[in-house]
Design an enzyme around this catalytic site. Structure first.
Site, short mmCIF file in Angstrom:
data_model
loop_
_atom_site.label_atom_id
_atom_site.label_comp_id
_atom_site.label_asym_id
_atom_site.label_seq_id
_atom_site.Cartn_x
_atom_site.Cartn_y
_atom_site.Cartn_z
N GLN A 123 41.77 26.94 52.88
CA GLN A 123 41.42 27.70 51.67
C GLN A 123 39.98 28.22 51.77
O GLN A 123 39.05 27.48 52.09
CB GLN A 123 41.59 26.79 50.45
CG GLN A 123 41.35 27.46 49.12
CD GLN A 123 42.41 28.50 48.76
OE1 GLN A 123 43.53 28.46 49.25
NE2 GLN A 123 42.05 29.42 47.91
N LYS B 239 50.14 26.86 45.52
CA LYS B 239 50.83 26.95 46.81
C LYS B 239 51.79 25.78 47.00
O LYS B 239 52.91 25.94 47.50
CB LYS B 239 49.82 27.03 47.95
CG LYS B 239 49.13 28.39 48.01
CD LYS B 239 47.85 28.43 48.82
CE LYS B 239 47.18 29.80 48.61
NZ LYS B 239 45.90 29.94 49.30
N ASP C 255 48.07 32.44 57.24
CA ASP C 255 47.32 33.51 56.57
C ASP C 255 47.20 34.76 57.43
O ASP C 255 46.80 35.81 56.93
CB ASP C 255 45.90 33.03 56.27
CG ASP C 255 45.74 32.44 54.88
OD1 ASP C 255 46.53 32.80 54.00
OD2 ASP C 255 44.81 31.65 54.70
N1 LIG Z 1 42.82 30.89 53.13
C1 LIG Z 1 42.97 31.56 52.00
N2 LIG Z 1 44.11 32.26 51.80
C2 LIG Z 1 44.28 32.96 50.63
O1 LIG Z 1 45.33 33.62 50.43
C3 LIG Z 1 43.25 32.90 49.64
C4 LIG Z 1 42.11 32.16 49.91
N3 LIG Z 1 42.00 31.51 51.09
N4 LIG Z 1 41.10 32.10 49.02
C5 LIG Z 1 41.17 32.76 47.74
C6 LIG Z 1 42.09 33.95 47.75
C7 LIG Z 1 42.58 34.33 46.37
N5 LIG Z 1 44.00 34.11 46.39
C8 LIG Z 1 44.83 34.19 45.28
C9 LIG Z 1 46.10 33.68 45.29
C10 LIG Z 1 46.89 33.67 44.16
C11 LIG Z 1 46.42 34.19 42.98
C12 LIG Z 1 47.27 34.13 41.78
O2 LIG Z 1 48.41 33.72 41.83
N6 LIG Z 1 46.74 34.55 40.64
C13 LIG Z 1 47.45 34.54 39.37
C14 LIG Z 1 46.53 34.06 38.28
C15 LIG Z 1 46.15 32.63 38.44
C16 LIG Z 1 44.84 32.36 37.71
O3 LIG Z 1 44.87 32.18 36.48
O4 LIG Z 1 43.80 32.36 38.38
C17 LIG Z 1 47.90 35.95 39.05
O5 LIG Z 1 47.33 36.90 39.61
O6 LIG Z 1 48.79 36.10 38.24
C18 LIG Z 1 45.15 34.71 42.93
C19 LIG Z 1 44.37 34.73 44.09
C20 LIG Z 1 44.37 33.66 47.62
N7 LIG Z 1 43.33 33.59 48.45
#
Ligand SMILES: Nc1nc(=O)c2c([nH]1)NC[C@@H]1CN(c3ccc(C(=O)N[C@@H](CCC(=O)O)C(=O)O)cc3)C=[N+]21
Length: 285
Positions: free
Chosen positions: A97, A53, A120
């Site tokens: 988070q 982020k 969020d």
């Molecule tokens: N307050 C809060 N807001 C959120 O938005 C939030 C949270 N908590 N807790 C966890 C989940 C999960 N989440 C992700 C964000 C980006 C990828 C992301 O970019 N993933 C990469 C892979 C990165 C890797 O290798 O893990 C992809 O899909 O290509 C995944 C999951 C946001 N979340």
């Protein structure tokens, strides 16, 4: 592997380029955009997400502030950090988070967040706005899913969409967003209590997996030519794995890779929520 790959990484890059233009215009007007993050504990996946982020913010020209607390932080310490961000004029939006350590109640924490700074869209006020069809920040993953479908010109109006998962961050708000008048889809919201999941998925034009159960969605559950959006994130030997098996690519018309699909879109929509909010404030100035 005949399906078209819906490339969330590429679309997220394009969205970030579009946001940068808006952030630059705000800066010209003397408005700075600032995103705060609150991270409690040292979960490696959460650290990766929070790092991501901050690097996204840097790409787009958004200031970012980081508050990291140790896993044994007291609820009072978490509350104090949130109050600082609520009061900071530099911070136009922030996130806490999730998941939080088990001794900290996430519902209690979310309700401390100033709804006007809720990047969020997960506070009760903002989820209520979504229910009522009022403007406000929309949870990032549902917004990212709808945005990716739009950019691949997948019709939503009148479409039968099967959403698997009823969580507060994805499935539940996604059902509300897809059935909002501007999207006009028909949604079946499935969950662990659903008697015959395949019966619902086979009828759907779009199947969205947000259950966090690897292998849950297989080719035999997909109508030929349907669209598969794979949102689930489960770590298997440290690697993120989605809910759909690879054979869905042989049946579907479009599939989101995972990783490389909805994850990057979620991050882009966090930035979009913050920029939207800063623009709304700039108009009031
Ligand atoms: N307050 C809060 N807001 C959120 O938005 C939030 C949270 N908590 N807790 C966890 C989940 C999960 N989440 C992700 C964000 C980006 C990828 C992301 O970019 N993933 C990469 C892979 C990165 C890797 O290798 O893990 C992809 O899909 O290509 C995944 C999951 C946001 N979340």
């Amino acid at each position: 592997m005949t399906a078209i790959r819906m490339d969330g990484r590429a679309v997220a890059d394009q969205i970030k380029a579009e946001l940068k233009v808006r952030v630059d215009a705000l800066r010209e007007q003397g408005v700075t955009v600032g995103l705060g993050t609150v991270l409690v504990g040292d979960d490696p996946a959460s650290q990766i997400y929070v790092n991501g982020k901050h690097s996204d913010c840097e790409q787009v020209g958004i200031e970012s502030f980081r508050v990291d607390l140790t896993a044994d932080a007291t609820p009072e310490q978490v509350e104090r950090s949130i109050r600082v961000l609520n009061d900071s004029t530099m911070c136009t939006g922030y996130i806490v988070q999730l998941p939080l350590p088990s001794h900290i109640d996430p519902t209690w924490v979310l309700e401390l967040i100033d709804p006007d700074k809720d990047a969020d869209g997960l506070t009760a006020d903002n989820l209520g706005r979504l229910v009522l069809g009022q403007p406000g920040p929309v949870p990032c993953t549902p917004r990212g899913i709808v945005e990716l479908l739009r950019r691949y010109e997948i019709p939503l109006d009148g479409a039968d969409v099967c959403v698997i998962g009823r969580g507060t961050t994805v499935g539940r708000p996604l059902g509300l967003l897809l059935t909002a008048r501007e999207n006009n889809a028909t949604v079946t919201l499935c969950h662990t209590g659903t008697r015959d999941l395949a019966e619902h998925t086979r009828r759907a034009d779009i199947v969205i997996g947000a259950a966090g159960r690897p292998g849950l969605i297989t080719a035999s559950m997909i109508k030929p030519g349907a669209v598969v959006v794979d949102v689930g994130v489960t770590r298997v030997n440290g690697k993120p794995v989605g809910d759909a098996t690879d054979d869905v690519w042989d049946v579907a018309s479009h599939v989101t890779p995972n990783p490389g699909g909805i994850g990057p879109m979620t991050r882009a929509m966090l930035l979009a929520n913050v920029v939207d909010r800063a623009e709304a404030l700039a108009v009031l100035q």
